[in-house]
Design a protein around this motif. Structure first.
Motif: not given
Lengths: 149, 137
Positions: A33, A35, A37-38, A49, A53-54, A56, A96, B71, B74-77
């Protein structure tokens, strides 16, 4: 060995898990993954954020690294850990989870069924101080030794 | 990317995600990352003794791949719930594709929700993991 039904409803000792940025990254790399954002704090902030963030399914890291004793608990309960199958995994996200969070986890035995096809559901609740952040429910089944699949 | 409640409709597809083939090394990496060191995922001889042809992927890895699709979208939020059932074993070499759709939109008090139905299957269409997620907008 039959399941020890006296464990039904029981909670095990609380454990502490500190969320590390590197473990978030490592899990995402293993999943493939990418992405950002991680991985990238700036990208995460730009999309709303506080930090990276962690993902899912990060609770799996929290469960296994935070409470590896679960294997011993399962053996004590009479679960044949070599045969168990993971049937379901369910998460409820309350807040979160971010790097640096220090979480308290408590594993409890939510339900048990003995017999030819044993079943046990474990519920783990994670909190940050007084705030509940995540509930994870893992259901395992123990198929019969003969003639099963 | 942020999606808002009004921009999605019941029946909308979640953008599908096709993964790279699962590799044995990936299972070793996933074992270390997750802390699930059950040798059935990493040691071929052990898996054979257990009656399998070879190692099998961690169910949580396939759940993680399916989560990646959500994710990415939509991301995780917005995700308040995500749960799956494990249907079939995935093995090294399997090429999995995650798909899903919006099944329901609804409001509870002032909160807007959407439910997703999601699954990940191999090239033959065998579903490995399927489940549901709930988004709150």
């Amino acid at each position: 060995m039959p399941l020890d039904m006296s464990y039904k409803g029981k909670s095990f000792d609380a454990f502490t898990f500190e969320v590390e940025r590197g473990k978030i990254r490592e899990l995402c790399l293993a999943i493939g993954d990418k992405n950002q954002i991680f991985f990238d704090r700036d990208v995460a902030r730009a999309t709303g954020y506080k930090d990276t963030p962690a993902p899912l399914t990060f609770a799996t890291v929290m469960n296994f690294w935070g409470y590896p004793e679960v294997w011993e608990r399962m053996k004590e309960m009479g679960i044949d850990v070599q045969r168990l199958l993971h049937a379901k995994e369910e998460y409820e996200y309350h807040s979160q989870i971010y790097p640096g969070d220090i979480l308290t986890g408590v594993v409890s035995v939510e339900s048990m069924r003995d017999g030819a096809m044993g079943m046990v559901a474990f519920k783990t609740t994670y909190s940050r101080g007084d705030e509940k952040v995540l509930t994870a429910k893992m259901t395992i089944i123990i198929p019969p030794r003969k003639g099963g699949n | 990317m942020f999606l808002d409640y009004d921009s999605i409709a019941e029946g909308d597809a979640v953008p599908a995600l096709k993964k790279e083939p699962i590799s044995q090394v990936q299972l070793v990496r996933y074992a270390g990352a997750s802390g699930d060191f059950n040798p059935i995922h990493t040691v071929v001889e052990y898996a054979r003794e257990a009656g399998l042809d070879g190692t099998i992927a961690h169910g949580m890895l396939t759940m993680g791949m399916l989560a990646q699709m959500i994710s990415n979208w939509v991301g995780v939020k917005p995700v308040t719930r995500y749960g799956v059932s494990f249907k079939a074993m995935a093995k090294p070499g399997d090429v999995l594709t995650a798909t899903g759709e919006v099944t329901k939109k609804y409001t509870v008090l002032n909160d807007k929700f959407a439910d997703l139905s999601v699954r990940i299957a191999d090239g033959n269409g065998e579903v490995k993991v399927e489940g549901k997620a709930t988004l709150r907008f």
